[in-house]
Design a protein around this motif. Structure first.
Motif, PDB file in Angstrom:
ATOM      1  N   LEU A  86       0.821  -1.214   0.000  1.00  0.00           N
ATOM      2  CA  LEU A  86       0.000   0.000   0.000  1.00  0.00           C
ATOM      3  C   LEU A  86       0.856   1.265   0.000  1.00  0.00           C
ATOM      4  N   ASP A  87       2.109   1.133   0.449  1.00  0.00           N
ATOM      5  CA  ASP A  87       2.975   2.302   0.631  1.00  0.00           C
ATOM      6  C   ASP A  87       4.131   2.391  -0.349  1.00  0.00           C
ATOM      7  N   ALA A  88       4.319   1.389  -1.180  1.00  0.00           N
ATOM      8  CA  ALA A  88       5.454   1.401  -2.117  1.00  0.00           C
ATOM      9  C   ALA A  88       5.046   0.677  -3.394  1.00  0.00           C
ATOM     10  N   PRO A  89       5.593   1.102  -4.517  1.00  0.00           N
ATOM     11  CA  PRO A  89       5.274   0.387  -5.757  1.00  0.00           C
ATOM     12  C   PRO A  89       5.846  -1.030  -5.733  1.00  0.00           C
ATOM     13  N   VAL A  90       5.036  -1.979  -6.157  1.00  0.00           N
ATOM     14  CA  VAL A  90       5.473  -3.370  -6.253  1.00  0.00           C
ATOM     15  C   VAL A  90       5.049  -3.929  -7.607  1.00  0.00           C
ATOM     16  N   ALA A  91       5.788  -4.923  -8.053  1.00  0.00           N
ATOM     17  CA  ALA A  91       5.504  -5.546  -9.350  1.00  0.00           C
ATOM     18  C   ALA A  91       4.526  -6.701  -9.232  1.00  0.00           C
ATOM     19  N   GLY A  92       4.355  -7.237  -8.025  1.00  0.00           N
ATOM     20  CA  GLY A  92       3.449  -8.362  -7.837  1.00  0.00           C
ATOM     21  C   GLY A  92       3.418  -8.801  -6.392  1.00  0.00           C
ATOM     22  N   LEU A  93       2.408  -9.610  -6.075  1.00  0.00           N
ATOM     23  CA  LEU A  93       2.241 -10.189  -4.744  1.00  0.00           C
ATOM     24  C   LEU A  93       1.943 -11.673  -4.888  1.00  0.00           C
ATOM     25  N   PHE A  94       2.725 -12.506  -4.220  1.00  0.00           N
ATOM     26  CA  PHE A  94       2.504 -13.945  -4.193  1.00  0.00           C
ATOM     27  C   PHE A  94       2.353 -14.311  -2.723  1.00  0.00           C
ATOM     28  N   LEU A  95       1.129 -14.631  -2.315  1.00  0.00           N
ATOM     29  CA  LEU A  95       0.769 -14.769  -0.909  1.00  0.00           C
ATOM     30  C   LEU A  95       0.435 -16.211  -0.563  1.00  0.00           C
ATOM     31  N   LEU A  96       1.054 -16.715   0.484  1.00  0.00           N
ATOM     32  CA  LEU A  96       0.855 -18.090   0.921  1.00  0.00           C
ATOM     33  C   LEU A  96       0.279 -18.109   2.337  1.00  0.00           C
ATOM     34  N   ALA A  97      -0.714 -18.965   2.568  1.00  0.00           N
ATOM     35  CA  ALA A  97      -1.288 -19.155   3.908  1.00  0.00           C
ATOM     36  C   ALA A  97      -1.639 -17.804   4.535  1.00  0.00           C
ATOM     37  N   LEU A  98      -2.461 -17.057   3.844  1.00  0.00           N
ATOM     38  CA  LEU A  98      -2.760 -15.666   4.187  1.00  0.00           C
ATOM     39  C   LEU A  98      -3.695 -15.526   5.383  1.00  0.00           C
ATOM     40  N   PRO A  99      -3.237 -14.830   6.433  1.00  0.00           N
ATOM     41  CA  PRO A  99      -4.168 -14.428   7.491  1.00  0.00           C
ATOM     42  C   PRO A  99      -4.776 -13.080   7.105  1.00  0.00           C
ATOM     43  N   THR A 100      -6.064 -12.932   7.232  1.00  0.00           N
ATOM     44  CA  THR A 100      -6.686 -11.655   6.908  1.00  0.00           C
ATOM     45  C   THR A 100      -6.844 -10.770   8.142  1.00  0.00           C
ATOM     46  N   ARG A 101      -6.637 -11.347   9.319  1.00  0.00           N
ATOM     47  CA  ARG A 101      -6.650 -10.595  10.576  1.00  0.00           C
ATOM     48  C   ARG A 101      -5.601 -11.202  11.492  1.00  0.00           C
ATOM     49  N   ILE A 102      -4.998 -10.334  12.284  1.00  0.00           N
ATOM     50  CA  ILE A 102      -4.050 -10.777  13.312  1.00  0.00           C
ATOM     51  C   ILE A 102      -4.660 -10.378  14.653  1.00  0.00           C
ATOM     52  N   PRO A 103      -4.946 -11.346  15.537  1.00  0.00           N
ATOM     53  CA  PRO A 103      -5.536 -11.009  16.838  1.00  0.00           C
ATOM     54  C   PRO A 103      -4.704  -9.941  17.563  1.00  0.00           C
ATOM     55  N   GLY A 104      -5.401  -8.895  18.022  1.00  0.00           N
ATOM     56  CA  GLY A 104      -4.739  -7.815  18.737  1.00  0.00           C
ATOM     57  C   GLY A 104      -4.235  -6.690  17.848  1.00  0.00           C
ATOM     58  N   TYR A 105      -4.261  -6.891  16.536  1.00  0.00           N
ATOM     59  CA  TYR A 105      -3.835  -5.841  15.609  1.00  0.00           C
ATOM     60  C   TYR A 105      -5.088  -5.201  15.020  1.00  0.00           C
ATOM     61  N   PRO A 106      -5.187  -3.877  15.045  1.00  0.00           N
ATOM     62  CA  PRO A 106      -6.458  -3.232  14.683  1.00  0.00           C
ATOM     63  C   PRO A 106      -6.803  -3.251  13.194  1.00  0.00           C
ATOM     64  N   ARG A 107      -5.835  -3.459  12.346  1.00  0.00           N
ATOM     65  CA  ARG A 107      -6.065  -3.372  10.905  1.00  0.00           C
ATOM     66  C   ARG A 107      -6.244  -4.746  10.286  1.00  0.00           C
ATOM     67  N   ALA A 108      -7.190  -4.857   9.378  1.00  0.00           N
ATOM     68  CA  ALA A 108      -7.341  -6.101   8.618  1.00  0.00           C
ATOM     69  C   ALA A 108      -6.348  -6.101   7.463  1.00  0.00           C
ATOM     70  N   PHE A 109      -6.162  -7.236   6.856  1.00  0.00           N
ATOM     71  CA  PHE A 109      -5.278  -7.345   5.708  1.00  0.00           C
ATOM     72  C   PHE A 109      -5.777  -6.463   4.577  1.00  0.00           C
ATOM     73  N   ALA A 110      -4.845  -5.859   3.888  1.00  0.00           N
ATOM     74  CA  ALA A 110      -5.146  -5.061   2.707  1.00  0.00           C
ATOM     75  C   ALA A 110      -3.941  -5.126   1.786  1.00  0.00           C
ATOM     76  N   ALA A 111      -4.162  -4.868   0.516  1.00  0.00           N
ATOM     77  CA  ALA A 111      -3.075  -4.881  -0.467  1.00  0.00           C
ATOM     78  C   ALA A 111      -3.411  -3.900  -1.585  1.00  0.00           C
ATOM     79  N   ARG A 112      -2.366  -3.451  -2.260  1.00  0.00           N
ATOM     80  CA  ARG A 112      -2.543  -2.522  -3.377  1.00  0.00           C
ATOM     81  C   ARG A 112      -3.385  -3.175  -4.465  1.00  0.00           C
ATOM     82  N   GLU A 113      -4.360  -2.441  -4.939  1.00  0.00           N
ATOM     83  CA  GLU A 113      -5.203  -2.943  -6.027  1.00  0.00           C
ATOM     84  C   GLU A 113      -4.493  -2.756  -7.361  1.00  0.00           C
ATOM     85  N   GLY A 114      -4.831  -3.605  -8.323  1.00  0.00           N
ATOM     86  CA  GLY A 114      -4.274  -3.498  -9.661  1.00  0.00           C
ATOM     87  C   GLY A 114      -2.897  -4.112  -9.821  1.00  0.00           C
ATOM     88  N   VAL A 115      -2.384  -4.744  -8.771  1.00  0.00           N
ATOM     89  CA  VAL A 115      -1.069  -5.397  -8.826  1.00  0.00           C
ATOM     90  C   VAL A 115      -1.293  -6.876  -9.132  1.00  0.00           C
TER      91      VAL A 115
END
Length: 172
Positions: A86-115
């Protein structure tokens, strides 16, 4: 060099972990440069506490990258890879065993759109719920490989390597 890849290991793991090591070796054989940050010190702070220092370490690797990199992450590594995108340009994302929430962390998972992105998840993952990861991928129309495996994805590493190779070929 075809591009650059930053591979982020999961919690309770390290930069020499099986998955990130195998994927780094494959990428290097295909002509990509790779780096695997070490998050073990941050992981001593617990799951939620490790996120900010992991993001700082990943941010340093992003700033040092010669070109916008592909971010590869497993579990907590996938979580911070998405947030970092979300904060830097990236060429791609390859995600394995993705958690969409981390207990105790206020933000849910998010990623740059269009990548260009890809999800790998195990049907028997007892750490990161499959339905949550699929809901995120579905909302993005993100291609996914679902495997008969658990959170560690050790039984299907060959399948994951093959899919990763195809992902990199599409980016090149």
């Amino acid at each position: 060099m075809r591009g650059h890849i930053i591979l982020s290991h999961g919690s309770d793991s390290g930069p020499d972990a099986t998955k990130v090591s195998a994927l780094a070796a494959l990428a290097e054989r295909l002509g990509w440069s790779t780096v695997r940050p070490d998050y073990r010190e941050a992981d001593r702070l617990g799951y939620a506490g490790s996120i900010a220092p992991r993001l700082a370490t990943l941010g340093e690797a992003l700033a040092a990258a010669p070109v916008p990199p592909v971010l590869v992450g497993s579990s907590m590594g996938a979580f911070v890879s998405g947030l970092a995108s979300l904060d830097a340009p990236v060429a791609g994302l390859f995600l394995l065993a993705l958690p969409t929430r981390i207990p105790g962390y206020p933000r849910a998972f998010a990623a740059r759109e269009g990548v260009p992105s890809f999800l790998v998840h195990g049907y028997a993952d007892d750490v990161c719920p499959l339905d949550d990861a699929l809901a995120f991928a579905s909302g993005r129309r993100m291609p996914a490989l679902l495997v008969d495996d658990d959170h560690r994805l050790g039984a299907t590493l060959g399948d994951i390597e093959a899919e990763f190779g195809r992902f990199l070929e599409r980016l090149a």
